[in-house]
Write an enzyme that holds these catalytic residues in place. Sequence first.
Site, mmCIF file in Angstrom:
data_model
loop_
_atom_site.group_PDB
_atom_site.id
_atom_site.type_symbol
_atom_site.label_atom_id
_atom_site.label_comp_id
_atom_site.label_asym_id
_atom_site.label_seq_id
_atom_site.Cartn_x
_atom_site.Cartn_y
_atom_site.Cartn_z
ATOM 1 N N LYS A 54 0.854 -1.185 0.000
ATOM 2 C CA LYS A 54 0.000 0.000 0.000
ATOM 3 C C LYS A 54 0.893 1.239 0.000
ATOM 4 O O LYS A 54 1.763 1.393 0.870
ATOM 5 C CB LYS A 54 -0.889 -0.037 1.248
ATOM 6 C CG LYS A 54 -2.187 0.721 1.128
ATOM 7 C CD LYS A 54 -3.068 0.388 2.330
ATOM 8 C CE LYS A 54 -4.324 1.216 2.363
ATOM 9 N NZ LYS A 54 -5.050 1.030 3.638
HETATM 10 O O1 G3P Z 1 -7.695 1.998 5.416
HETATM 11 C C1 G3P Z 1 -7.997 3.270 4.971
HETATM 12 C C2 G3P Z 1 -9.378 3.793 5.329
HETATM 13 O O2 G3P Z 1 -10.333 2.796 5.250
HETATM 14 C C3 G3P Z 1 -9.446 4.635 6.551
HETATM 15 O O3 G3P Z 1 -10.752 4.813 7.058
HETATM 16 O O4 G3P Z 1 -12.307 5.503 8.845
HETATM 17 O O5 G3P Z 1 -9.891 6.150 9.012
HETATM 18 O O6 G3P Z 1 -11.367 7.222 7.334
HETATM 19 P P1 G3P Z 1 -11.084 5.985 8.109
#
Ligand code: G3P
Length: 217
Positions: A87
């Site tokens: 990633k």
């Molecule tokens: O893994 C990346 C993403 O899904 C992050 O989510 O909830 O931190 O905006 P969030």
Amino acid sequence: MKFFIDTANLAQIKEANDLGILDGVTTNPTLMAKEGIKGVEAVTNHYKAICELVDGDISAEVVSVDFDSIIEEGKKLHAIHPNIVVKVPMIKEGVKAIKWFTDNGIRTNCTLIFSAGQAILAAKAGATYVSPFIGRIDDTGWDGMELIHQLRNIFDIQQYKTEILAASIRYPNHIIKCAEAGAHVCTCPLDSILGLLKHPLTDSGLAKFLEDAKKFA
Ligand code: G3P
């Protein structure tokens, strides 16, 4: 649409995997830190444990921001297990690194995607996945789902092989909307996946069936 779980928590990964609908896992530095994992060895072992639990793509994020370091870090992550997808953040050095990884047979997930332009660049560099962050766009007062529709349209017209991996999912309806919009993958927290199970009419309907079943038991 493939289902990934967006966590580094082994118990939650196991619970989702036991449902039989899991296709992979995404992690990020925030999610890894949440599990209290510290040091290269612990991080490596944690990714190994995830790969042993789930037979699918496992995204492991680099924490470097210059080309050479991203490549070094990505090669080490890739060496952990064949299912590891490196990633990489959507920055200039990241795009260059994605191209290098693509040319060298290493699969990538370009993260922190907030616009169609960023997704086009990542797809051109050969990313296996692009990760648009729906919830974080919603947080700014815009509609994250519009980006998923736009990306699906562009990727179809341009015939990009890159898959749209919808991320930053906050609730079950996001998952339904992603399926409607044609996301190839949706990575979700466990509670959003389990939220799909629930409907009050299912609960009341089942209670009635079980009650009536006693009449002929
Ligand atoms: O893994 C990346 C993403 O899904 C992050 O989510 O909830 O931190 O905006 P969030």
